[in-house]
Each structure stands twice: as C-alpha cells, then as structure tokens.
Design a protein around this motif. Structure first.
Motif, short mmCIF file in Angstrom:
data_model
loop_
_atom_site.label_atom_id
_atom_site.label_comp_id
_atom_site.label_asym_id
_atom_site.label_seq_id
_atom_site.Cartn_x
_atom_site.Cartn_y
_atom_site.Cartn_z
N ALA A 256 0.81 -1.22 0.00
CA ALA A 256 0.00 0.00 0.00
C ALA A 256 0.84 1.27 0.00
O ALA A 256 0.30 2.38 -0.02
N ALA A 257 2.16 1.14 0.01
CA ALA A 257 3.05 2.30 0.14
C ALA A 257 3.03 3.17 -1.11
O ALA A 257 2.94 2.66 -2.23
N PRO A 258 3.15 4.49 -0.93
CA PRO A 258 3.29 5.37 -2.09
C PRO A 258 4.72 5.29 -2.63
O PRO A 258 5.62 4.80 -1.96
N GLY A 259 4.91 5.77 -3.83
CA GLY A 259 6.25 5.82 -4.40
C GLY A 259 6.59 4.57 -5.17
O GLY A 259 5.91 3.54 -5.07
N PRO A 260 7.66 4.62 -5.94
CA PRO A 260 8.03 3.49 -6.80
C PRO A 260 8.59 2.30 -6.04
O PRO A 260 8.51 1.17 -6.51
N TYR A 261 9.17 2.53 -4.85
CA TYR A 261 9.67 1.40 -4.07
C TYR A 261 9.46 1.67 -2.59
O TYR A 261 9.31 2.81 -2.15
N LEU B 22 15.65 3.69 -7.38
CA LEU B 22 14.68 4.37 -8.24
C LEU B 22 14.77 3.85 -9.68
O LEU B 22 13.75 3.67 -10.36
N LEU B 23 15.99 3.60 -10.13
CA LEU B 23 16.16 3.05 -11.47
C LEU B 23 15.62 1.63 -11.56
O LEU B 23 14.95 1.25 -12.53
N ALA C 18 13.34 0.28 -9.76
CA ALA C 18 11.88 0.26 -9.59
C ALA C 18 11.13 0.88 -10.74
O ALA C 18 9.91 0.74 -10.84
N ALA C 19 11.84 1.58 -11.61
CA ALA C 19 11.17 2.26 -12.72
C ALA C 19 10.56 1.24 -13.67
O ALA C 19 11.17 0.20 -13.97
N PRO C 20 9.37 1.50 -14.15
CA PRO C 20 8.77 0.58 -15.12
C PRO C 20 9.58 0.54 -16.40
O PRO C 20 10.22 1.53 -16.77
N PRO C 21 9.62 -0.61 -17.07
CA PRO C 21 10.37 -0.68 -18.32
C PRO C 21 9.82 0.29 -19.36
O PRO C 21 8.62 0.56 -19.40
N ALA C 22 10.72 0.81 -20.18
CA ALA C 22 10.30 1.74 -21.24
C ALA C 22 9.37 1.01 -22.22
O ALA C 22 9.58 -0.17 -22.55
N ALA C 23 8.38 1.71 -22.62
CA ALA C 23 7.44 1.13 -23.59
C ALA C 23 8.15 0.85 -24.91
O ALA C 23 8.98 1.62 -25.37
N ALA C 24 7.81 -0.27 -25.50
CA ALA C 24 8.41 -0.63 -26.79
C ALA C 24 7.92 0.33 -27.87
O ALA C 24 6.75 0.73 -27.90
N LEU C 25 8.81 0.70 -28.75
CA LEU C 25 8.44 1.61 -29.85
C LEU C 25 7.73 0.84 -30.95
O LEU C 25 8.01 -0.30 -31.20
#
Length: 208
Positions: free
Chosen positions: A103-108, A198-199, A201-208
């Motif tokens: 339930a925590a806010p933030g990416p991690y 932070l890196l 936990a970041a979602p993967p970049a969307a495929a082009l």
C-alpha cells in the motif's frame, strides 16, 4: 502503490535505524518489523492471547501488556522459548509488512526486517525484490549493544549469537552498507542506493 520492495536487515546494534531514518528523509516509505512486532501483541490482539497461552500470564505486566524486558531475558536464556515466541510473532509480522509495503506510495518501499537472514530469503521471495545488509564487525556490535542497552556482556553475547552469523547475512545481500565509521558516511551511501533503487523500480520503457 509500491511495486518494488527492498529488505533492509543487519545484526543487532549494526545501525539499521540510522540507515532507515535516512531513507525516510528521502521520502521512502519504510515498513518496520520492530513496530509490527509490537503491534501484533498489543493488549486484546490474538497474538498476545497466543503468547499468554504458550508462556502463561506471568509474561504480562501490570498494564496487561507484554513485559518485554522480562520476555527478552527469558527467550535469550532458552532457545526453545525463543523459537516458540518467534513462531507466534513472525508470521503475523511478515503479513503486516507485506500489506504495508503493497500500500506504500512511491516506486519502491523498504521493509526493515532485523531477522531476515534467520527466516531465510525464501520466506520473503514472493514480495521482496532485493536485500540490503547493514554490516559491522561483531566487536562493534558488542560495544554498541553494551553502551545502548546497559546490559551485562553475557546477555549481550547471547543476543548476538541468537542471530544469524555475519557471514550468513552477507551471503544473502544484494547491497551492503558498512557502518563502522562516522554516521555522516551513511548519507552518501544511502543517497547512492536510493538513486539505484529508483532506477530498478522504474517501469520498463514502452516498446516503440
């Protein structure tokens, strides 16, 4: 909701609280096992009722709460008693931590778990992504514990030896903070790990 969880662990008196405080100052949500362990045996909880059933009403103080000092002396003098207490408390604590991190806010989020190595990484595999160990030599642990708790050396050694060995904690670490120097050194170490997490936990970049 946080979708990446770091387990923060280390031996007693290693300085986990100082590391935890610095992550909090950076805005990271920290779910603390020590806090959860107190909450799951508060008066009126099923956890405390089970402790009383296992150890008798003598574990309660005048306020009907668990007499923590007396219980600590008991379990560190009796390995069987310590294992019985842990079997009652630890599953409840793990469930509380998992819900808190989800339930925590933030990416991690960080789950501060002093006895992570004792439970084993498999116990947390379903929801912990990475392990950060705060590491100090055992002689530093002893000196800090004697100074912090005002206990005798025999009890301090029992408390240290009741936990996983330093080598066991390091064996499960993805990241290590060595904390036998000045506290100011923790600032840079935590800042660097925060950037890394932070890196990760970041979602993967969307495929082009």
């Amino acid at each position: 909701m946080a979708h990446y969880v770091i387990a923060l662990t280390g031996g007693i008196a290693s300085g986990k609280s100082e590391v935890e405080r610095r992550f909090r100052a950076l805005g990271v949500h920290v779910a603390d096992a020590d806090v959860a362990a107190r909450e799951v045996v508060e008066p009126g909880t099923p956890g405390l009722a089970e402790v009383v059933a296992a150890f008798g009403p003598g574990v309660l103080g005048a306020d009907s709460a668990m007499d923590r000092a007396a219980m600590r002396r008991r379990v560190f003098a009796d390995d069987g008693a310590r294992r019985r207490l842990e079997a009652i408390i630890h599953p409840r604590v793990r469930a509380a931590l998992r819900a808190d991190c989800a339930a925590a806010p933030g990416p991690y989020a960080i789950a501060a778990i002093p006895l992570f190595a004792e439970a084993g990484r498999d116990a947390y595999a379903a929801w912990v992504d990475r392990v950060l160990v705060v590491d100090v030599p055992v002689e530093v642990q002893l000196a800090r514990l004697l100074r912090r708790d005002g206990i005798d050396e025999a009890l301090a050694w029992r408390m240290i030896r009741a936990q996983a060995r330093r080598e066991q904690r390091l064996a499960i670490a993805d990241d290590v903070i060595r904390n036998d120097g000045p506290l100011e050194a923790l600032d840079a170490a935590v800042a660097a790990l925060h950037a890394r997490y932070l890196l990760l936990a970041a979602p993967p970049a969307a495929a082009l």
